[in-house]
Design a protein around this motif. Structure first.
Motif, mmCIF file in Angstrom:
data_model
loop_
_atom_site.group_PDB
_atom_site.id
_atom_site.type_symbol
_atom_site.label_atom_id
_atom_site.label_comp_id
_atom_site.label_asym_id
_atom_site.label_seq_id
_atom_site.Cartn_x
_atom_site.Cartn_y
_atom_site.Cartn_z
ATOM 1 N N LEU A 160 0.938 -1.211 0.300
ATOM 2 C CA LEU A 160 -0.196 0.106 -0.084
ATOM 3 C C LEU A 160 0.687 1.002 -0.161
ATOM 4 O O LEU A 160 0.350 2.082 -0.600
ATOM 5 C CB LEU A 160 -0.962 0.055 1.255
ATOM 6 N N ARG A 161 1.756 1.262 0.936
ATOM 7 C CA ARG A 161 2.108 2.193 1.075
ATOM 8 C C ARG A 161 3.557 2.389 -0.893
ATOM 9 O O ARG A 161 4.073 3.880 -1.235
ATOM 10 C CB ARG A 161 3.760 1.758 2.375
ATOM 11 N N THR A 162 3.892 1.926 -0.889
ATOM 12 C CA THR A 162 4.411 1.964 -2.469
ATOM 13 C C THR A 162 3.761 2.259 -3.180
ATOM 14 O O THR A 162 4.053 3.289 -3.791
ATOM 15 C CB THR A 162 5.325 0.201 -2.759
ATOM 16 N N ALA A 163 2.412 1.716 -3.588
ATOM 17 C CA ALA A 163 1.372 2.489 -4.493
ATOM 18 C C ALA A 163 0.789 4.052 -3.797
ATOM 19 O O ALA A 163 0.654 4.443 -5.008
ATOM 20 C CB ALA A 163 0.460 1.846 -4.252
ATOM 21 N N LEU A 164 0.688 4.293 -2.299
ATOM 22 C CA LEU A 164 0.367 5.509 -2.482
ATOM 23 C C LEU A 164 1.685 6.374 -1.416
ATOM 24 O O LEU A 164 1.563 6.235 -0.107
ATOM 25 C CB LEU A 164 -0.569 5.517 -1.700
ATOM 26 N N PRO A 165 2.531 5.817 -2.211
ATOM 27 C CA PRO A 165 4.130 6.948 -1.026
ATOM 28 C C PRO A 165 3.849 8.469 -0.746
ATOM 29 O O PRO A 165 4.667 8.705 0.204
ATOM 30 C CB PRO A 165 5.620 7.211 -2.337
ATOM 31 N N ASP A 166 3.459 9.031 -1.243
ATOM 32 C CA ASP A 166 2.818 10.272 -0.657
ATOM 33 C C ASP A 166 1.568 10.997 0.340
ATOM 34 O O ASP A 166 1.554 11.741 1.098
ATOM 35 C CB ASP A 166 2.506 11.734 -2.124
ATOM 36 N N ALA A 167 1.214 9.680 -0.143
ATOM 37 C CA ALA A 167 -0.268 9.556 1.182
ATOM 38 C C ALA A 167 -0.319 9.913 2.516
ATOM 39 O O ALA A 167 1.242 9.506 2.684
ATOM 40 C CB ALA A 167 -1.485 9.280 1.225
ATOM 41 N N LEU A 168 -1.049 11.199 3.345
ATOM 42 C CA LEU A 168 -0.493 10.808 4.881
ATOM 43 C C LEU A 168 -1.201 9.560 5.669
ATOM 44 O O LEU A 168 -2.552 8.922 5.356
ATOM 45 C CB LEU A 168 -1.539 11.963 5.147
#
Length: 220
Positions: free
Chosen positions: A161-169
């Motif tokens: 998930l973090r790799t797919a949304l690296p800039d999300a809070l």
């Protein structure tokens, strides 16, 4: 280029080990699924939730629950909310279960009501530190705290998930999810879970997230 969020999660979920006492909503069928509900429908719900543009906030709970994600395929989301058409990107659905009354989860209503009040519903993705539903033996309609082994199994999915949304809070809803994110070294905001008297603190915490995201909006 970052991988598509749904594809990344789907691939990571496929690699999860078989864990006794847990239910995979996107792979397994419920005994009370309506005729047109089941794992394929839940995967479609998750895809619709994950492929919305502009996702800037991720709320991560502890584990899927029997009144919510187990039947809907989306964390913090109940059958009743989907019937109402309350979930962005998903049209109002028919019944998902054969239960006389639709499944309704108190925490789910609090989460979505707060996201709408703070104008965050369209940019928020919901997930869990342990993505499956942990339940008591022979009691599918029960919830239990995920074990350390289960939380460890969920860490590669969080990493995808973090790799797919690296800039999300990232925001953790509950202590177990905060601990999981800390073990992975992911900076995050810790929120009080709305259950067990935590509604006011949860609402206040999401309000602070909304202020932060508005201040970080490009062009401001």
């Amino acid at each position: 280029m970052t991988p598509d969020l749904f594809d990344a999660l789907h691939a990571a979920l496929a690699r999860l080990p078989v864990l006794p006492g847990s239910f995979n909503p996107w792979l397994n069928a419920n005994a009370d699924d309506a005729a047109d509900n089941g794992p394929a429908r839940r995967r479609a719900h998750l895809r619709a939730h994950a492929t919305r543009p502009g996702l800037r906030l991720v709320l991560i709970g502890e584990a899927a629950g029997y009144q919510g994600c187990r039947i809907s395929g989306i964390p913090f989301t109940s059958e009743a909310l989907l019937i109402d058409g309350s979930i962005p990107g998903i049209a109002a659905t028919p019944r998902l279960s054969t239960r006389p009354r639709p499944w309704s989860e108190p925490s789910a209503r609090v989460v979505w009501r707060t996201l709408y009040e703070q104008q965050l519903a369209d940019c928020t993705f919901l997930w869990n530190a342990f993505p499956l539903h942990p339940h008591e033996p022979d009691r599918p309609h029960s919830n239990r705290t995920p074990s350390r082994t289960e939380l460890a199994a969920g860490e590669p999915v969080l990493a995808a998930l973090r790799t797919a949304l690296p800039d999300a809070l990232l925001a953790a809803v509950g202590n177990k999810s905060s601990e999981a994110l800390t073990r992975l070294g992911y900076a995050h905001v810790a929120l009080r879970h709305p259950a067990y008297g935590g509604v006011n603190e949860f609402v206040a915490g999401v309000g602070q997230l909304a202020l932060r995201l508005r201040s970080e909006r490009p062009g401001r």
